[in-house]
Structures are given as structure tokens and as C-alpha cells.
Enzyme design. Structure first.
Site, PDB file in Angstrom:
ATOM      1  N   ARG A   1     -14.460  -8.848   4.823  1.00  0.00           N
ATOM      2  CA  ARG A   1     -15.202  -7.781   5.514  1.00  0.00           C
ATOM      3  C   ARG A   1     -15.739  -6.755   4.540  1.00  0.00           C
ATOM      4  O   ARG A   1     -16.761  -6.120   4.782  1.00  0.00           O
ATOM      5  CB  ARG A   1     -14.263  -7.005   6.445  1.00  0.00           C
ATOM      6  CG  ARG A   1     -13.703  -7.732   7.591  1.00  0.00           C
ATOM      7  CD  ARG A   1     -12.733  -6.811   8.353  1.00  0.00           C
ATOM      8  NE  ARG A   1     -11.342  -7.078   8.096  1.00  0.00           N
ATOM      9  CZ  ARG A   1     -10.443  -6.163   7.743  1.00  0.00           C
ATOM     10  NH1 ARG A   1     -10.783  -4.905   7.541  1.00  0.00           N
ATOM     11  NH2 ARG A   1      -9.188  -6.511   7.568  1.00  0.00           N
TER      12      ARG A   1
ATOM     13  N   HIS B   1      -1.607 -12.411   4.272  1.00  0.00           N
ATOM     14  CA  HIS B   1      -1.531 -12.667   5.712  1.00  0.00           C
ATOM     15  C   HIS B   1      -1.924 -14.124   6.019  1.00  0.00           C
ATOM     16  O   HIS B   1      -1.073 -14.903   6.371  1.00  0.00           O
ATOM     17  CB  HIS B   1      -2.352 -11.685   6.560  1.00  0.00           C
ATOM     18  CG  HIS B   1      -2.041 -10.257   6.260  1.00  0.00           C
ATOM     19  ND1 HIS B   1      -0.773  -9.744   6.379  1.00  0.00           N
ATOM     20  CD2 HIS B   1      -2.817  -9.226   5.800  1.00  0.00           C
ATOM     21  CE1 HIS B   1      -0.776  -8.464   6.022  1.00  0.00           C
ATOM     22  NE2 HIS B   1      -2.000  -8.126   5.666  1.00  0.00           N
TER      23      HIS B   1
ATOM     24  N   ARG C   1      -5.302   1.462  12.453  1.00  0.00           N
ATOM     25  CA  ARG C   1      -6.072   1.708  11.234  1.00  0.00           C
ATOM     26  C   ARG C   1      -6.718   3.093  11.250  1.00  0.00           C
ATOM     27  O   ARG C   1      -6.813   3.746  10.214  1.00  0.00           O
ATOM     28  CB  ARG C   1      -7.137   0.605  11.052  1.00  0.00           C
ATOM     29  CG  ARG C   1      -7.705   0.614   9.650  1.00  0.00           C
ATOM     30  CD  ARG C   1      -8.604  -0.576   9.414  1.00  0.00           C
ATOM     31  NE  ARG C   1      -9.920  -0.385  10.025  1.00  0.00           N
ATOM     32  CZ  ARG C   1     -11.024  -0.992   9.589  1.00  0.00           C
ATOM     33  NH1 ARG C   1     -10.972  -1.847   8.576  1.00  0.00           N
ATOM     34  NH2 ARG C   1     -12.180  -0.785  10.171  1.00  0.00           N
TER      35      ARG C   1
ATOM     36  N   ASP D   1       3.952  -4.440   2.524  1.00  0.00           N
ATOM     37  CA  ASP D   1       2.635  -4.055   3.010  1.00  0.00           C
ATOM     38  C   ASP D   1       2.559  -2.598   3.470  1.00  0.00           C
ATOM     39  O   ASP D   1       2.417  -1.695   2.655  1.00  0.00           O
ATOM     40  CB  ASP D   1       2.235  -5.049   4.119  1.00  0.00           C
ATOM     41  CG  ASP D   1       0.794  -4.906   4.592  1.00  0.00           C
ATOM     42  OD1 ASP D   1       0.126  -3.949   4.201  1.00  0.00           O
ATOM     43  OD2 ASP D   1       0.325  -5.753   5.366  1.00  0.00           O
TER      44      ASP D   1
ATOM     45  N   HIS E   1     -10.739  -6.473  -1.259  1.00  0.00           N
ATOM     46  CA  HIS E   1     -10.001  -5.978  -0.098  1.00  0.00           C
ATOM     47  C   HIS E   1      -9.921  -7.018   1.008  1.00  0.00           C
ATOM     48  O   HIS E   1      -8.863  -7.292   1.562  1.00  0.00           O
ATOM     49  CB  HIS E   1     -10.593  -4.673   0.463  1.00  0.00           C
ATOM     50  CG  HIS E   1      -9.782  -4.173   1.631  1.00  0.00           C
ATOM     51  ND1 HIS E   1     -10.010  -4.584   2.926  1.00  0.00           N
ATOM     52  CD2 HIS E   1      -8.699  -3.357   1.684  1.00  0.00           C
ATOM     53  CE1 HIS E   1      -9.113  -4.023   3.727  1.00  0.00           C
ATOM     54  NE2 HIS E   1      -8.307  -3.281   2.996  1.00  0.00           N
TER      55      HIS E   1
ATOM     56  N   HIS F   1      -6.925  -9.788   1.283  1.00  0.00           N
ATOM     57  CA  HIS F   1      -6.477  -9.816   2.681  1.00  0.00           C
ATOM     58  C   HIS F   1      -7.349 -10.828   3.413  1.00  0.00           C
ATOM     59  O   HIS F   1      -8.581 -10.783   3.287  1.00  0.00           O
ATOM     60  CB  HIS F   1      -6.803  -8.495   3.394  1.00  0.00           C
ATOM     61  CG  HIS F   1      -5.956  -7.326   3.058  1.00  0.00           C
ATOM     62  ND1 HIS F   1      -6.499  -6.128   2.676  1.00  0.00           N
ATOM     63  CD2 HIS F   1      -4.617  -7.141   3.110  1.00  0.00           C
ATOM     64  CE1 HIS F   1      -5.531  -5.244   2.505  1.00  0.00           C
ATOM     65  NE2 HIS F   1      -4.377  -5.832   2.741  1.00  0.00           N
TER      66      HIS F   1
ATOM     67  N   GLU G   1      -6.178 -11.886   9.155  1.00  0.00           N
ATOM     68  CA  GLU G   1      -4.985 -11.239   9.709  1.00  0.00           C
ATOM     69  C   GLU G   1      -5.127 -11.053  11.218  1.00  0.00           C
ATOM     70  O   GLU G   1      -4.163 -11.120  11.948  1.00  0.00           O
ATOM     71  CB  GLU G   1      -4.786  -9.881   9.009  1.00  0.00           C
ATOM     72  CG  GLU G   1      -3.570  -9.111   9.483  1.00  0.00           C
ATOM     73  CD  GLU G   1      -3.424  -7.774   8.774  1.00  0.00           C
ATOM     74  OE1 GLU G   1      -4.371  -7.372   8.063  1.00  0.00           O
ATOM     75  OE2 GLU G   1      -2.374  -7.130   8.936  1.00  0.00           O
TER      76      GLU G   1
ATOM     77  N   HIS H   1       0.907  -1.157   0.000  1.00  0.00           N
ATOM     78  CA  HIS H   1       0.000   0.000   0.000  1.00  0.00           C
ATOM     79  C   HIS H   1       0.942   1.202   0.000  1.00  0.00           C
ATOM     80  O   HIS H   1       1.388   1.656   1.065  1.00  0.00           O
ATOM     81  CB  HIS H   1      -0.877   0.041   1.239  1.00  0.00           C
ATOM     82  CG  HIS H   1      -1.637  -1.233   1.485  1.00  0.00           C
ATOM     83  ND1 HIS H   1      -2.672  -1.650   0.683  1.00  0.00           N
ATOM     84  CD2 HIS H   1      -1.509  -2.179   2.450  1.00  0.00           C
ATOM     85  CE1 HIS H   1      -3.154  -2.796   1.146  1.00  0.00           C
ATOM     86  NE2 HIS H   1      -2.464  -3.141   2.213  1.00  0.00           N
TER      87      HIS H   1
ATOM     88  N   TYR I   1      -6.363   0.712  -3.199  1.00  0.00           N
ATOM     89  CA  TYR I   1      -7.791   0.952  -2.921  1.00  0.00           C
ATOM     90  C   TYR I   1      -8.129   2.416  -2.684  1.00  0.00           C
ATOM     91  O   TYR I   1      -9.285   2.751  -2.398  1.00  0.00           O
ATOM     92  CB  TYR I   1      -8.268   0.108  -1.729  1.00  0.00           C
ATOM     93  CG  TYR I   1      -7.530   0.345  -0.425  1.00  0.00           C
ATOM     94  CD1 TYR I   1      -7.945   1.337   0.455  1.00  0.00           C
ATOM     95  CD2 TYR I   1      -6.446  -0.433  -0.068  1.00  0.00           C
ATOM     96  CE1 TYR I   1      -7.282   1.546   1.653  1.00  0.00           C
ATOM     97  CE2 TYR I   1      -5.775  -0.235   1.126  1.00  0.00           C
ATOM     98  CZ  TYR I   1      -6.198   0.761   1.986  1.00  0.00           C
ATOM     99  OH  TYR I   1      -5.549   0.967   3.178  1.00  0.00           O
TER     100      TYR I   1
HETATM  101  C1  NGQ Z   1      -4.983  -1.940   4.491  1.00  0.00           C
HETATM  102  N1  NGQ Z   1      -3.543  -3.155   6.006  1.00  0.00           N
HETATM  103  O1  NGQ Z   1      -5.871  -2.140   3.661  1.00  0.00           O
HETATM  104  O2  NGQ Z   1      -4.162  -1.033   4.353  1.00  0.00           O
HETATM  105  C2  NGQ Z   1      -4.909  -2.857   5.677  1.00  0.00           C
HETATM  106  C3  NGQ Z   1      -5.583  -2.217   6.858  1.00  0.00           C
HETATM  107  C4  NGQ Z   1      -7.900  -3.120   6.830  1.00  0.00           C
HETATM  108  C5  NGQ Z   1      -3.239  -4.306   6.606  1.00  0.00           C
HETATM  109  N2  NGQ Z   1      -4.181  -5.160   6.786  1.00  0.00           N
HETATM  110  C6  NGQ Z   1      -7.013  -1.939   6.652  1.00  0.00           C
HETATM  111  N3  NGQ Z   1      -2.024  -4.567   6.984  1.00  0.00           N
HETATM  112  O3  NGQ Z   1      -7.453  -4.258   6.779  1.00  0.00           O
HETATM  113  O4  NGQ Z   1      -9.094  -2.891   7.024  1.00  0.00           O
HETATM  114 ZN    ZN Z   2      -2.516  -4.976   3.058  1.00  0.00          ZN
END
Ligand code: NGQ
Ligand code: ZN
Length: 440
Positions: free
Chosen positions: A198, A259, A72, A310, A195, A222, A225, A48, A111
Site C-alpha cells: 500500500r 503477517h 490505526r 509488533d 512498509h 508488512h 494482514e 514498532h 517508520y
Molecule cells: C504499523 N501495524 O505500521 O504500525 C501497522 C499499522 C498500517 C500493524 N500492521 C499501520 N500491525 O499497517 O498501515
Molecule cells: Zn507492523
């Protein structure tokens, strides 16, 4: 491999077939590099880019117990200030750092589609194009993964105000994908990404996976995680995340499960058997307090893995692979975990596994046509008196002085003698962008 006018002449070059000797690669269009040890460049399978500029800004304790979820919130506040110009400047600097560290290709899990208020830019691909321009400017190979992001949780709740700029309908997603596919080139591939479970309802997942445009491309997601998301998935979908995904999608070698930290033995075996890549991001997973992936059992089951930086709290394949191994040692009280056979080198096992899985996740072929090489520093004390049996272990475990001297990406030398071809210009643009963000 070509002859006398070769761009690279290595005494020892490490290939998937093992070490080869007196190896000459490429035509010497922009100079010749000689070195004792050359390795195939590493793929960074999860990035990202914008998060690079907040590295180190979320390490101060908040009012309660900090967690992934409090991080976050900090990340969302930061993301809200990024526009196409700042994204381009940050990503270009990040990709220079990646190249200098030994990554020659990056999968960008992208995203941040819309303006901060959630409204699309006039050019809906403006942010994606900033990523493509950054990769081109830095000279790194890119697999751009536009991300489908629709809901704020497993319960299908709407996006929060800060998440609105991530949101796309399935139709808008497919239109963006189509626009990006038109920009593909040998250096820029396009894949697809969900993504997370969720953020993507089941029906939308099915539609995107069935779309003609999506066929034959890498699919990244993802998954699992954090323990909290395993619990939410169990209570709302009556299955653990990886278990649910295997029950509802044909997960195969096109997939990269990023992850996959919290997997039970059955999920771990299903993942290994599927041929999908486990996309491990050890420094980010450590930084965010995620947990540890069951590496030894996964390798014994024949699983495929790759590494990503990441959140870019660190940008180095050395550090990712070292911490992948060290996490396991700390948790198991054993040594030499990633080497599964007596006599095997941990460094070789890690570099081999991660470069193979990384290429698979990026959708880029490997083999003899590889034009991505890193040449190690012949003069480094840490590599003194090392030979092919020990150089990878010393490279990955012996200290923190950069050992990558030259880097060829896509057949061109982008780093020579530790310097990227445009690093001063790119760093100044980055400084200006970060200063602007700090004042914003
Ligand atoms: C992200 N990063 O999309 O940047 C995510 C956090 C999420 C990591 N998971 C946001 N390391 O997962 O909702
Ligand atoms: Zn990520």
C-alpha cells in the site's frame, strides 16, 4: 564453548542439535550463572517500539464497528506526539521488558522518521538514533529496519497529514540507509523495509531492492494482514498481495513477510518454497482482529517462521508462541498442531522454529558462537520435576508466572535473578515520558 571460568554453566542447554548436557559458555567477565535449563534467546522479528506506550489505550469501543483501521487512527494520533526523547525512553523500557521476557534481539521496523508536522529533523537520523541508543542502553541486539513509506494506499494517493512524518523519497531513504550503515556494530545490524504494498509504489520498490547498499541485507515488508488490503490489491493490481510480490520481486531467504495472514494455498506454498520467513505476531494479530495464518500446512510445506510482538500489546515470546498454537487449536478443534510428527513436543517445535526463523530474519548468525541465552528459574513450581523432554512445553504452556531468571545478550548478563541491570533508572525515564505524552 569455554571451560572453567564460564559465564554460564547449564546442566542442560538446548541447542539446534538438541539438548546438550553440562554446558559451559562464555568467559565469566561479569559473573557466573548456574542453572538447570538454558535456552537460546529468542529474536523478536517485528517491533514498532513507540506503540508500547499506547498498549491498552485502544480497547474502548468507538461509535461504529471497530477494526484494524479504527485502531490505526488511534495509533496515528498517539504517534503524532512522539519525539526523539520520548521514543528513546519508551524503546529503552520496551527493550528491558523484552530481555526480561526472553527476547535477546529485536528487529525494529522503524517508520517514524520526521517531526510530527512532517518536516525532517535537523539530523534526519534523529529518530533512528534514538532506537539505536535505546537498544544499546538496554543491552539488546538490534536489527534496525528503516522503512520506506511513500503513499497512502494502493491507488498511489498522497500521504495523509498524520502519515507525512513517515514519508521518504527513494533518494532520502537511501541517504538514511547510508547514514545508518555507518553506525553498524556487532550489536547493531541494519536491514531494509518496505512498509507495505500500500505504501510503496512498484518502481520505488524495484529501485530500493536494486540499490547497492541494500544487497545482502534482510528485507522486511508488512503483507496481507487485513482482508481489505487483499481486496484493494486484487482490484488495483489484479493479484493478491503475496502473489503480486512473488511476481514482482525475487523473494528469497533474505525476506521476512510480516503477517502474511491472508494467503491462499498457492501463495502459502510459494512462501514456504522461497525460504523467506513468515513473520507472525499472534498477540497483535489477535488484538487487531487480523485472522489466522495457515500454520499446519505451512510447516508441512517446510516453511520458515518467526515471531514478533509488533504493537507490544504483550511483550513475551511465551505468549506469542502459546497463542500461535492456541489460535490453531481453536480454529481446527485439534490439539498439538505445531508438532507435526508423532511424539514431537509442541514447545520444542515452536521454540526451535521461531528462534531459527528469527535469526534468519534479523540477519544474525546462529550456531555454536551464540552469546544469547536465557536461564529458566530452577525454583519455579511450574518446572518442578520437569526434565529435558518436558521443560519447553511447561515453559510455554504452564501458567503466567515469569520463568526467565537470567538473560545473557551479546555475551553480557543483562538480567540476573529477574532484574535488569538498569531497570529502575529506565522505568523512571519511561514514566516521565509517558506522563509527558499524556499531558501533551
Ligand atoms: C504499523 N501495524 O505500521 O504500525 C501497522 C499499522 C498500517 C500493524 N500492521 C499501520 N500491525 O499497517 O498501515
Ligand atoms: Zn507492523
Amino acid at each position: 564453548m569455554t571451560g572453567a571460568g564460564a559465564a554460564l554453566h547449564a546442566e542442560h542447554a538446548w541447542t539446534h542439535a538438541g539438548w546438550q548436557h553440562d554446558v559451559r559458555v562464555g568467559a565469566a567477565a561479569d559473573g557466573r550463572v548456574r542453572g538447570r535449563f538454558a535456552l537460546p534467546g529468542m529474536v523478536n522479528l517485528h517491533s514498532h517500539a513507540f506503540q508500547r506506550a499506547m498498549a491498552g489505550l485502544a480497547e474502548r469501543r468507538g461509535p461504529g464497528d471497530d477494526s484494524f483501521w479504527t485502531w490505526r487512527e488511534v495509533m496515528y494520533r498517539f504517534a503524532a506526539r512522539i519525539n526523539p526523547d520520548t521514543l528513546r525512553a519508551i524503546a529503552t523500557q520496551l527493550y528491558v521488558e523484552m530481555l526480561k521476557a526472553g527476547y535477546t534481539h529485536v528487529c525494529e521496523f522503524h517508520y517514524l522518521h520526521h517531526a510530527p508536522d512532517g518536516e525532517p529533523y535537523a539530523d534526519r537520523a534523529a529518530m533512528s538514533k534514538a532506537i539505536i541508543e535505546a537498544a544499546r542502553d538496554a543491552g539488546i541486539g538490534l536489527t534496525l529496519l528503516p522503512v520506506l513509506y511513500m503513499t497512502g494506499g494502493f491507488d498511489g494517493r498522497p500521504l495523509s497529514a498524520r502519515q507525512r512524518r513517515f514519508g521518504l523519497s527513494v533518494d532520502a531513504y537511501l541517504r538514511l540507509l547510508e547514514a545508518l550503515l555507518a553506525l553498524e556494530s556487532p550489536a547493531v545490524r541494519v536491514g531494509i523495509a518496505l512498509h507495505s504494498l500500500r505504501a510503496v509504489p512498484e518502481g520505488a520498490m524495484r529501485e530500493v531492492l536494486a540499490a547497492p547498499l541494500a544487497q545482502g541485507r534482510p528485507v522486511h515488508i508488512h503483507i496481507a494482514e487485513q482482508i481489505g488490503e487483499v481486496q484493494d490489491c486484487l482490484s488495483l493490481r489484479h493479484a493478491r498481495p503475496v502473489q503480486w510480490l512473488f511476481g514482482h520481486a525475487d523473494v528469497d531467504a533474505r525476506w521476512c513477510l510480516v503477517h502474511a495472514t491472508h494467503v491462499d494455498p498457492a501463495e502459502m506454498h510459494a512462501l514456504a518454497k522461497s525460504g523467506a520467513v513468515a513473520g507472525l505476531c499472534p498477540t497483535t494479530e489477535a488484538n487487531l482482529g487480523d485472522g489466522l495464518f495457515p500454520l499446519a500446512n505451512f510447516l508441512d510445506a517446510g516453511g520458515v517462521l518467526g515471531i514478533g510482538s509488533d504493537s507490544h500489546i504483550s511483550v513475551s515470546p511465551v505468549e506469542e508462541l502459546r497463542w500461535l498454537e492456541y489460535g490453531q487449536r481453536l480454529a481446527s478443534c485439534h490439539r498439538n498442531v505445531a508438532a507435526r510428527k508423532a511424539g514431537a513436543s509442541v514447545g520444542e517445535a515452536l521454540w526451535r522454529a521461531a528462534s531459527r526463523g528469527g535469526r534468519q530474519a534479523a540477519g544474525v548468525p546462529g550456531g555454536s558462537g551464540v552469546a544469547d541465552w536465557i536461564v529458566l528459574d530452577d525454583a519455579a513450581p511450574a518446572l518442578a520435576a520437569r526434565d529435558t523432554s518436558s521443560v519447553l512445553d511447561s515453559f510455554l504452556f504452564a501458567g503466567n508466572v515469569p520463568l526467565v531468571r537470567d538473560v545473557m545478550a551479546g555475551g553480557a548478563w543483562v538480567v540476573r535473578d529477574f532484574r535488569h541491570r538498569d531497570e529502575d533508572r529506565i522505568a523512571s525515564a519511561y514514566r516521565a515520558a509517558v506522563a509527558q505524552l499524556a499531558g501533551a
